[in-house]
Write a protein that holds these residues in place. Structure first.
Motif, PDB file in Angstrom:
ATOM      1  N   SER A  96       0.841  -1.195   0.000  1.00 10.31           N
ATOM      2  CA  SER A  96       0.000   0.000   0.000  1.00 10.31           C
ATOM      3  C   SER A  96       0.871   1.239   0.000  1.00 10.31           C
ATOM      4  N   ARG A  97       0.325   2.330  -0.530  1.00  8.80           N
ATOM      5  CA  ARG A  97       1.038   3.577  -0.340  1.00  8.80           C
ATOM      6  C   ARG A  97       1.159   3.816   1.159  1.00  8.80           C
ATOM      7  N   ILE A  98       2.212   4.524   1.558  1.00 10.23           N
ATOM      8  CA  ILE A  98       2.424   4.735   2.989  1.00 10.23           C
ATOM      9  C   ILE A  98       1.633   5.968   3.420  1.00 10.23           C
ATOM     10  N   ALA A  99       0.666   5.728   4.290  1.00  9.83           N
ATOM     11  CA  ALA A  99      -0.190   6.813   4.791  1.00  9.83           C
ATOM     12  C   ALA A  99      -0.743   6.347   6.138  1.00  9.83           C
ATOM     13  N   PRO A 100      -0.914   7.268   7.095  1.00 13.30           N
ATOM     14  CA  PRO A 100      -1.360   6.833   8.426  1.00 13.30           C
ATOM     15  C   PRO A 100      -2.607   5.943   8.396  1.00 13.30           C
ATOM     16  N   TRP A 101      -3.600   6.298   7.548  1.00 16.26           N
ATOM     17  CA  TRP A 101      -4.838   5.492   7.587  1.00 16.26           C
ATOM     18  C   TRP A 101      -4.678   4.119   6.954  1.00 16.26           C
ATOM     19  N   LYS A 102      -3.571   3.888   6.273  1.00 12.01           N
ATOM     20  CA  LYS A 102      -3.332   2.553   5.709  1.00 12.01           C
ATOM     21  C   LYS A 102      -2.767   1.614   6.784  1.00 12.01           C
ATOM     22  N   GLY A 103      -2.362   2.195   7.934  1.00 11.33           N
ATOM     23  CA  GLY A 103      -2.090   1.397   9.136  1.00 11.33           C
ATOM     24  C   GLY A 103      -0.838   0.541   9.128  1.00 11.33           C
ATOM     25  N   GLN A 104       0.205   0.961   8.427  1.00 10.92           N
ATOM     26  CA  GLN A 104       1.458   0.180   8.466  1.00 10.92           C
ATOM     27  C   GLN A 104       1.941   0.004   9.918  1.00 10.92           C
ATOM     28  N   HIS A 105       1.695   1.023  10.765  1.00 10.55           N
ATOM     29  CA  HIS A 105       2.148   0.955  12.167  1.00 10.55           C
ATOM     30  C   HIS A 105       1.469  -0.190  12.932  1.00 10.55           C
ATOM     31  N   ILE A 106       0.267  -0.546  12.520  1.00  5.20           N
ATOM     32  CA  ILE A 106      -0.450  -1.635  13.208  1.00  5.20           C
ATOM     33  C   ILE A 106       0.262  -2.966  12.933  1.00  5.20           C
ATOM     34  N   LEU A 107       0.691  -3.138  11.686  1.00  6.34           N
ATOM     35  CA  LEU A 107       1.399  -4.380  11.349  1.00  6.34           C
ATOM     36  C   LEU A 107       2.728  -4.461  12.119  1.00  6.34           C
ATOM     37  N   ILE A 108       3.417  -3.337  12.223  1.00  7.11           N
ATOM     38  CA  ILE A 108       4.701  -3.353  12.941  1.00  7.11           C
ATOM     39  C   ILE A 108       4.468  -3.722  14.414  1.00  7.11           C
ATOM     40  N   ASP A 109       3.435  -3.147  15.016  1.00  2.85           N
ATOM     41  CA  ASP A 109       3.115  -3.498  16.408  1.00  2.85           C
ATOM     42  C   ASP A 109       2.763  -4.979  16.541  1.00  2.85           C
ATOM     43  N   ALA A 110       2.011  -5.488  15.557  1.00  2.05           N
ATOM     44  CA  ALA A 110       1.606  -6.901  15.599  1.00  2.05           C
ATOM     45  C   ALA A 110       2.833  -7.805  15.498  1.00  2.05           C
ATOM     46  N   LEU A 111       3.777  -7.393  14.655  1.00  2.00           N
ATOM     47  CA  LEU A 111       4.982  -8.195  14.435  1.00  2.00           C
ATOM     48  C   LEU A 111       5.756  -8.414  15.736  1.00  2.00           C
ATOM     49  N   ALA A 112       5.747  -7.393  16.569  1.00  3.60           N
ATOM     50  CA  ALA A 112       6.454  -7.480  17.858  1.00  3.60           C
ATOM     51  C   ALA A 112       5.838  -8.556  18.746  1.00  3.60           C
ATOM     52  N   GLN A 113       4.620  -8.978  18.410  1.00  4.88           N
ATOM     53  CA  GLN A 113       3.948 -10.012  19.217  1.00  4.88           C
ATOM     54  C   GLN A 113       4.006 -11.383  18.539  1.00  4.88           C
ATOM     55  N   CYS A 114       4.871 -11.507  17.526  1.00  2.71           N
ATOM     56  CA  CYS A 114       4.983 -12.771  16.775  1.00  2.71           C
ATOM     57  C   CYS A 114       6.393 -13.346  16.946  1.00  2.71           C
ATOM     58  N   PRO A 115       6.548 -14.666  16.729  1.00  4.56           N
ATOM     59  CA  PRO A 115       7.882 -15.268  16.850  1.00  4.56           C
ATOM     60  C   PRO A 115       8.891 -14.657  15.862  1.00  4.56           C
ATOM     61  N   PRO A 116      10.192 -14.808  16.159  1.00  6.72           N
ATOM     62  CA  PRO A 116      11.217 -14.092  15.384  1.00  6.72           C
ATOM     63  C   PRO A 116      11.279 -14.444  13.893  1.00  6.72           C
ATOM     64  N   GLN A 117      10.777 -15.620  13.495  1.00  8.44           N
ATOM     65  CA  GLN A 117      10.865 -15.930  12.053  1.00  8.44           C
ATOM     66  C   GLN A 117       9.836 -15.137  11.237  1.00  8.44           C
ATOM     67  N   VAL A 118       8.912 -14.466  11.910  1.00  3.64           N
ATOM     68  CA  VAL A 118       7.904 -13.680  11.175  1.00  3.64           C
ATOM     69  C   VAL A 118       8.523 -12.338  10.763  1.00  3.64           C
ATOM     70  N   THR A 119       8.511 -12.131   9.447  1.00  3.18           N
ATOM     71  CA  THR A 119       9.147 -10.948   8.860  1.00  3.18           C
ATOM     72  C   THR A 119       8.097 -10.196   8.033  1.00  3.18           C
ATOM     73  N   ALA A 120       8.228  -8.876   7.980  1.00  4.08           N
ATOM     74  CA  ALA A 120       7.255  -8.116   7.165  1.00  4.08           C
ATOM     75  C   ALA A 120       7.952  -7.382   6.032  1.00  4.08           C
ATOM     76  N   ILE A 121       7.297  -7.398   4.861  1.00  3.92           N
ATOM     77  CA  ILE A 121       7.765  -6.500   3.791  1.00  3.92           C
ATOM     78  C   ILE A 121       6.707  -5.416   3.613  1.00  3.92           C
ATOM     79  N   LEU A 122       7.149  -4.172   3.642  1.00  2.00           N
ATOM     80  CA  LEU A 122       6.235  -3.044   3.436  1.00  2.00           C
ATOM     81  C   LEU A 122       6.497  -2.505   2.037  1.00  2.00           C
ATOM     82  N   VAL A 123       5.542  -2.739   1.147  1.00  2.00           N
ATOM     83  CA  VAL A 123       5.727  -2.364  -0.258  1.00  2.00           C
ATOM     84  C   VAL A 123       4.843  -1.156  -0.571  1.00  2.00           C
ATOM     85  N   GLY A 124       5.477  -0.082  -1.002  1.00  2.00           N
ATOM     86  CA  GLY A 124       4.709   1.129  -1.307  1.00  2.00           C
ATOM     87  C   GLY A 124       5.472   2.351  -0.827  1.00  2.00           C
TER      88      GLY A 124
END
Ligand code: UDP
Ligand code: GLC
Length: 387
Positions: free
Chosen positions: A207-235
């Motif tokens: 997604s384009r990077i914009a507050p309402w697209k909620g990239q920050h929510i995914l980053i917060d969620a990632l912190a609650q997942c095991p270390p092999q979980v990786t995120a790619i932010l495309v946009g």
């Protein structure tokens, strides 16, 4: 029938990518008039769609702009209006694809005496638009448009709630070419290797990077997942959201996720990148009008989790073709990521199901046919010749 499409953006957002599919079949019978130069123009040219940049300077009115600001910019708009009126006389129909295009298109429709179609890609709610802009959109659409094509029932409902006339509206979803989302395994492996994603559980955010697209929510969620979980932010931040980009980088650093979050910027290899993912997350915190990325993930055969609001709720049937979570809730998102990490077999079946359903529902040929039929019935044309 010759159509003058109008779009305010020089950058390829979802509304612009949708316009490519709609304008393409018309070939030389269409012209896309843009109000800004940029990579969207090149993209249209690549698709052999006639395009012209009609404005000499960007229009300084934004989604949150007040009435006075809008009035102040009217003087600046006069040369553009004159140009569009002149162009419109060479075409049978004006097709406004964005809000500013509606404003200019409505005036051109009046002065050039050409019918106007408004393709509504937005939810006209207070989360997205100032009251002035909402009023302006519905007033102009009610007064000048013969047809309002809403990209989802959610967009249609918001239009009506904002005062828009229901009988003007029809819902047509975005169309997609399923074969574009078929990828070559070798290429995908190469990409995985290049991005160092091998052995990881990859959650993709497109997604384009914009507050309402909620990239920050995914980053917060990632912190609650095991270390092999990786995120790619495309946009990329297409509309000046640089502060938010900074905030995201700070958030990643504060949570010590530097090795687990990759910012890839704007890319044109979306199907290949989606193919490297184990799950695609859509995290908009405000209601998404449609959500192309949700359908694209399905067409790539990837499990998808989206937020439960707006058009996304028309695309995802929980447990059948994806997951829905409460907007703005990283914990719920983390639970779904963890579920997908462990229950791979069921999830794969669901993703296959999603691909099948999306291929049937959103085939671009059928969607274009729906638009053609709407235009034909509204404008009393027996058969529209596309060629
Ligand atoms: N997209 C892209 N490159 C990127 C990020 C996104 O081509 O780096 C595309 C994506 O595949 C989708 C569109 O941009 O087709 C975004 O549309 P969507 O409806 O999801 O959201 P919008 O940005 O229009 O609100
Ligand atoms: C807009 C909306 C998005 C939608 C796209 C195509 O950009 O924000 O939700 O998918 O238009 O209709």
């Amino acid at each position: 029938m010759k159509i003058l499409f109008l779009d305010q953006s020089g950058k390829p957002g979802g509304a612009e990518l949708c316009l490519i599919d709609i304008a393409k079949p018309y070939g030389d019978r269409a012209l896309v008039g843009l109000f800004a130069d940029g990579s969207f123009k090149s993209l249209l040219q690549q698709h052999q769609i006639p395009v012209e940049v009609l404005a000499t300077q960007p229009i300084q009115v934004y989604k949150s702009s007040s009435f006075l600001k809008g009035l102040g910019s009217l003087k600046q708009l006069i040369p553009l209006i004159i140009k569009v009126v002149k162009k419109a006389r060479e075409y049978d129909l004006i097709y406004a694809n964005t809000q500013k295009a509606l404003v200019i298109g409505a005036l051109a429709s009046f002065f050039a005496r050409r019918p106007l179609v408004y393709h509504l890609h937005d939810i006209l709610s207070k989360e997205h638009f100032s009251q002035t802009n909402r009023r302006l959109a519905v007033t102009l659409a009610n007064r000048f448009a013969s047809l309002v094509i809403a990209n989802s029932q959610a967009s249609q409902t918001a239009f009506i709630q904002a005062g828009g006339h229901r009988d003007l509206t029809a819902v047509v979803y975005n169309g997609f070419e399923p074969k574009v989302y078929q990828t070559c395994e070798f290429e995908v492996r190469r990409l995985q290797h290049k991005l160092r994603l091998e052995g990881k559980f990859v959650v993709g955010h497109f997604s384009r990077i914009a507050p309402w697209k909620g990239q920050h929510i995914l980053i917060d969620a990632l912190a609650q997942c095991p270390p092999q979980v990786t995120a790619i932010l495309v946009g990329d931040a297409l509309f000046g959201e640089q502060d938010y980009v900074q905030q995201l980088h700070q958030q990643v650093a504060a949570l010590e996720l530097e090795t687990r979050v990759k910012f890839l910027g704007f890319r044109s290899d979306i199907p290949q990148l989606m193919a490297t993912c184990d799950l695609v997350a859509h995290t908009s915190t405000a209601a998404e009008p449609f959500g192309r990325v949700i359908v694209e993930a399905m067409l790539c055969g990837k499990p998808v989790v989206a937020t439960k609001a707006g058009g996304a709720m028309e695309l995802v049937e929980p447990g059948i073709n994806g997951f829905l979570v409460k907007p703005g809730e990283p914990q719920e998102l983390a639970q779904i990521i963890n579920l997908c990490l462990h229950q791979t077999e069921n999830i794969t079946i669901m993703a296959k199901n999603a691909k099948y359903i999306a291929t049937q529902r959103f085939d671009v040929t059928n969607i274009n046919q729906q638009i053609t039929q709407l235009l034909a019935s509204k404008f009393n044309i027996a058969a529209l010749n596309h060629s």
